[in-house]
Design an enzyme around this catalytic site. Sequence first.
Site, short mmCIF file in Angstrom:
data_model
loop_
_atom_site.label_atom_id
_atom_site.label_comp_id
_atom_site.label_asym_id
_atom_site.label_seq_id
_atom_site.Cartn_x
_atom_site.Cartn_y
_atom_site.Cartn_z
CG LEU A 3 45.39 -22.32 11.67
CD1 LEU A 3 44.47 -23.47 12.06
CD2 LEU A 3 44.60 -21.03 11.62
CG LEU B 165 43.95 -17.83 14.80
CD1 LEU B 165 44.51 -19.02 14.05
CD2 LEU B 165 43.53 -18.24 16.21
CB ALA B 166 48.25 -12.72 14.19
N GLY B 167 46.22 -11.27 16.00
CA GLY B 167 45.90 -10.07 16.76
C GLY B 167 45.26 -10.37 18.10
CG HIS C 51 44.24 -21.27 0.70
ND1 HIS C 51 43.03 -21.26 1.34
CD2 HIS C 51 45.11 -21.87 1.56
CE1 HIS C 51 43.16 -21.84 2.53
NE2 HIS C 51 44.41 -22.20 2.69
CD GLU D 56 47.04 -15.05 4.90
OE1 GLU D 56 46.18 -15.51 5.68
OE2 GLU D 56 46.91 -15.06 3.66
NE ARG E 250 47.80 -26.29 1.68
CZ ARG E 250 47.34 -25.63 2.72
NH1 ARG E 250 47.57 -24.33 2.83
NH2 ARG E 250 46.66 -26.24 3.64
C1 LIG Z 1 39.28 -21.50 4.07
C2 LIG Z 1 40.61 -21.44 4.75
C3 LIG Z 1 41.07 -22.51 5.49
C4 LIG Z 1 42.30 -22.47 6.12
N1 LIG Z 1 42.71 -23.56 6.82
C5 LIG Z 1 43.90 -23.51 7.47
C6 LIG Z 1 44.35 -24.61 8.25
O1 LIG Z 1 43.67 -25.64 8.35
N2 LIG Z 1 45.53 -24.52 8.88
C7 LIG Z 1 46.29 -23.39 8.81
O2 LIG Z 1 47.33 -23.35 9.44
N3 LIG Z 1 45.88 -22.32 8.10
C8 LIG Z 1 44.71 -22.35 7.42
N4 LIG Z 1 44.32 -21.27 6.69
C9 LIG Z 1 45.09 -20.03 6.73
C10 LIG Z 1 44.82 -19.26 8.02
O3 LIG Z 1 43.47 -19.39 8.36
C11 LIG Z 1 45.13 -17.77 7.93
O4 LIG Z 1 46.36 -17.57 7.34
C12 LIG Z 1 45.17 -17.16 9.31
O5 LIG Z 1 44.01 -17.47 10.02
C13 LIG Z 1 45.36 -15.67 9.28
O6 LIG Z 1 45.25 -15.15 10.57
P1 LIG Z 1 45.57 -13.64 10.89
O7 LIG Z 1 45.36 -13.46 12.34
O8 LIG Z 1 46.91 -13.30 10.35
O9 LIG Z 1 44.53 -12.78 10.04
P2 LIG Z 1 42.93 -12.82 9.93
O10 LIG Z 1 42.31 -13.93 10.65
O11 LIG Z 1 42.64 -12.65 8.49
O12 LIG Z 1 42.47 -11.54 10.71
C14 LIG Z 1 42.59 -10.27 10.19
C15 LIG Z 1 42.03 -9.30 11.19
O13 LIG Z 1 42.38 -7.99 10.81
C16 LIG Z 1 41.26 -7.16 10.80
N5 LIG Z 1 41.55 -6.14 9.80
C17 LIG Z 1 42.04 -6.30 8.55
N6 LIG Z 1 42.23 -5.10 7.97
C18 LIG Z 1 41.86 -4.18 8.86
C19 LIG Z 1 41.82 -2.76 8.85
N7 LIG Z 1 42.22 -2.06 7.80
N8 LIG Z 1 41.35 -2.14 9.95
C20 LIG Z 1 40.94 -2.83 11.05
N9 LIG Z 1 40.98 -4.16 11.11
C21 LIG Z 1 41.43 -4.83 10.03
C22 LIG Z 1 40.08 -8.05 10.57
O14 LIG Z 1 38.92 -7.47 11.09
C23 LIG Z 1 40.52 -9.29 11.33
O15 LIG Z 1 40.21 -9.13 12.69
C24 LIG Z 1 43.09 -21.31 6.02
C25 LIG Z 1 42.64 -20.23 5.29
C26 LIG Z 1 41.43 -20.31 4.62
C27 LIG Z 1 41.02 -19.18 3.74
#
Ligand SMILES: Cc1cc2nc3c(=O)[nH]c(=O)nc-3n(C[C@H](O)[C@H](O)[C@H](O)COP(=O)(O)OP(=O)(O)OC[C@H]3O[C@@H](n4cnc5c(N)ncnc54)[C@H](O)[C@@H]3O)c2cc1C
Lengths: 258, 637
Positions: free
Chosen positions: B441, B43-45, B401, B425, B330
């Site tokens: 999210l 989501l962030a990226g 989590h 995150e 939580r």
């Molecule tokens: C089962 C579950 C349910 C959840 N439900 C909710 C909810 O209902 N509401 C809510 O607000 N939050 C929820 N969360 C939390 C939320 O989903 C996450 O905190 C959030 O989606 C993280 O998004 P992000 O973009 O930071 O990272 P991520 O979605 O983890 O993306 C990480 C990205 O980085 C890439 N990456 C990582 N390391 C490297 C590397 N070294 N080189 C290249 N690429 C790399 C991966 O390929 C990926 O594209 C939930 C989490 C879980 C586990």
Amino acid sequence: MNITLHVWRQKSAREPGKLVTYKRGDVSPDMSFLEMIDVLNEELAAKGEEPIAFAHDCREGICGSCSMMIDGMPHGPQDLTTTCQLHMRTFKDGAEITVEPWRAAAFPVVKDLIVDREAFDRIIQQGGFVSVNTGNAQDANAIPISKEAADKAFEAAACIGCGACVAACPNASAMLFVSAKVAQMAELPQGQPERYRRAKKMVDQHDAEGFGACRNHYECEAACPKGISVRYIAQLNRDYLKASVAVAEHAGRSSGPG
Amino acid sequence: MKLDAKIPSGPIAEKWDRHRFEVKLVNPANKRKFSVIVVGTGLAGASAAATLAELGYKVDAFCFHDSPRRAHSIAAQGGINAAKNYQNDGDSVYRLFYDTVKGGDFRAREANVHRLAEVSRNIIDQCVAQGVPFAREYGGYLANRSFGGAQVSRTFYAAGQTGQQLLLGAYGALSRQIGSGNVKMHTYTEMLDVVVIDGKARGIVTRNLRSGAIESWAADAVLLCTGGYSNVFYLSTNAKGSNVTATWRAHKRGAGFANPCYTQIHPTCIPQSGDHQSKLTLMSESLRNDGRVWVPKQKGDKRASQDIPESERDYYLERKYPSFGNLSPRDIASRAAKEVCDEGRGVGPTGLGVYLDFADAIKRVGESTVAERYGNLFDMYERITGENPYKQPMRIFPAPHYTMGGLWVDYNLMSTIPGLHVLGEANFSDHGANRLGASALMQGLADGYFVIPITLGHYLASNPLEKVDTSHESFKAVENEVREKTKKLMSMKGKRTPDSFHRELGRIMWDNCGMARSTESLKKALQRIPALRAEFWENLNVPGADGDTNQVLENAGRVADFLEFAELMCMDALTREESCGGHFRVEHQTPDGEAKRNDEDFCHSSVWEHQGVGKPATLHKEALVFENVKLTQRSYK
Ligand SMILES: Cc1cc2nc3c(=O)[nH]c(=O)nc-3n(C[C@H](O)[C@H](O)[C@H](O)COP(=O)(O)OP(=O)(O)OC[C@H]3O[C@@H](n4cnc5c(N)ncnc54)[C@H](O)[C@@H]3O)c2cc1C
Ligand code: FES
């Protein structure tokens, strides 16, 4: 449980592959199918042999990574279930199970059970979105959308992009995948401005990637772990036709006398 | 290491507006002269890469997945918060801000949280415009549900698949930019290091997970959007691939790591079934809208749930926290579950479980309504456990989590390495010591769609950057280090797999740095981790070759980083002599067992500076100043 596995092993796209047999004792019915392979892989790795490469990540049936052809069925015998959510209690003690990768020209094998599905991304890049820049939007409640339409759009949007539909289809067509995205947008007011153009561009890319044509076998719907319906394909065909007519008319006009 | 949070002056509600006016802008024609690397397309990226490309920047995006659509964000279930007040139930930007600061147990930076609450409203607008099919009421307007730690209904959702729908929206926006050539997407490519030149982040070094090629990429700024580190516990609700590598390696290059001990243990996950277990599955918090949590009153009561009469059940959350009940936050709900299981009142074969019961809800609204709200979760539960939750209560247990800790960032989301920004995150910014449900999210999308497009422009416009390309000696040096490390991983040919080390580390962390931590347990972990790490670097076995797809090698690199990171996490937990949010030190609790903060000594974020593996990191502190919310003992009673 005792299980005999016949697993497709293939070092790379360039080399031929073959089925290799592994006998498993001590399989717990509570294991997921992937956990059963994990345990096998740990044993192989500990012996210095290469483990079976397979795609997986969420293990919750939502990321669409896992993709195994199990006894000729994409994601195995259980309805509406991805490989990662399939549990060993589904199989009988003593079962022989054959595991292969998705087979399709547009999904070349990378290694063992992993195939390259980037063709799907390229299809989406042609129009699987609403062209709206960040900041363009008006208030989210400005346009009411009937619950029915929202629910329908959601149903179509549930596709996880795993490719089981392609693996199941005798023609390796990806029309279920394409039609689900087109249908999601077609249900919503936000999707209307680009509706026909989207259908046309995505279908054209689908064909360019080497996926086959849909001949109404409907194996895709049966294999889809999310239960995406084939009626979207009929709808896509209508939208595509409209788009083609519009393009032809447009072409006709512009090539006509000024 | 200097920590300047760069919080704009002025009243809290005006800071972001004022900042947007005061920052420097890059004019439209100049944007295309700047290149930006975005690592991670969750989501962030994805939201950041798409928005920056729309603005005209040249973007290179990277993920280790085979498609951006498979990022861990796809698995988020329950929903996303926004202060829309569509329910007319008293919500406001200020209330969301207040709830988040309080929910985080007063360990977050006020200014960031307020901005998050402000832009939360734009996120929902943006997502609806993209065609995200949120749940709606019959009148055609958006529906809301409640989440823990809030007394208003402000959570937007798409059944139990909210993360999927939001990510597909952001992935669509990103795909549009890839299709039109404004983003170059590098899938199956893992970032293994950051390259710092003249004190600024100027690029990354990656490994192609198909060909094994080690490559360099140069840019004017780098964004890390690489997710959290819950998998340090091995078993967690995160996707199998989630890892700490990107942020840890940036930390080793000089980025401060903040509050690594702030981890969230989610109260409602499916209990472990055996040693083969590879991950734990979350049952969304939204289930607590309708499910009631209970255990038998009697210790060791082995009767089936339906044979235990109402009078012999302890609905302990409703009993202990009457005003929030089953929707307690939580950290509190998890600890309460642990407590009743420690007392011997846990249910299920292992005794590590409590019931989440829908019988009353089914009686009240009918099975079909319950199915409509949670159908996919009920199905998932049944597939995993073989039990039907419409007929008997679910069994649930807490599991790792989410991680509130992460790379330290200032108000502009920039780490202590200039030019290195951190989103989602992966950063530490908004949730303090405990994140409220449905706020991750929100934060990921806030960072990507609405914050970074402003603050990155400011960095680029105010810092003259010399042209560099990958022929620069610093790139060559880092590439060589990465190659050496890969070679070393391949060459030991010992007896153990990376997974076996990972499992052992996870056990150490769960037992000693999990839901309850003590000086004794943390010291034990701090002894065992270096020993395990030493064994890893002697006794690891990675079969196969490094010049092609090799999942064991990928995993080995990630486990190597967890083995270093885990030590910092325990160190942080040991030095934080208080309990707050998800960080519970048994030495610091109130007489009735609640977390006892120590605001006098610990009202700060702990930011660690790396000094070398196995050497103690240096602690820096960012004092937290609360000008708007009054520090109180957090109560949900
Ligand atoms: C089962 C579950 C349910 C959840 N439900 C909710 C909810 O209902 N509401 C809510 O607000 N939050 C929820 N969360 C939390 C939320 O989903 C996450 O905190 C959030 O989606 C993280 O998004 P992000 O973009 O930071 O990272 P991520 O979605 O983890 O993306 C990480 C990205 O980085 C890439 N990456 C990582 N390391 C490297 C590397 N070294 N080189 C290249 N690429 C790399 C991966 O390929 C990926 O594209 C939930 C989490 C879980 C586990
Ligand atoms: S691993 Fe994600 S759907 Fe199976």
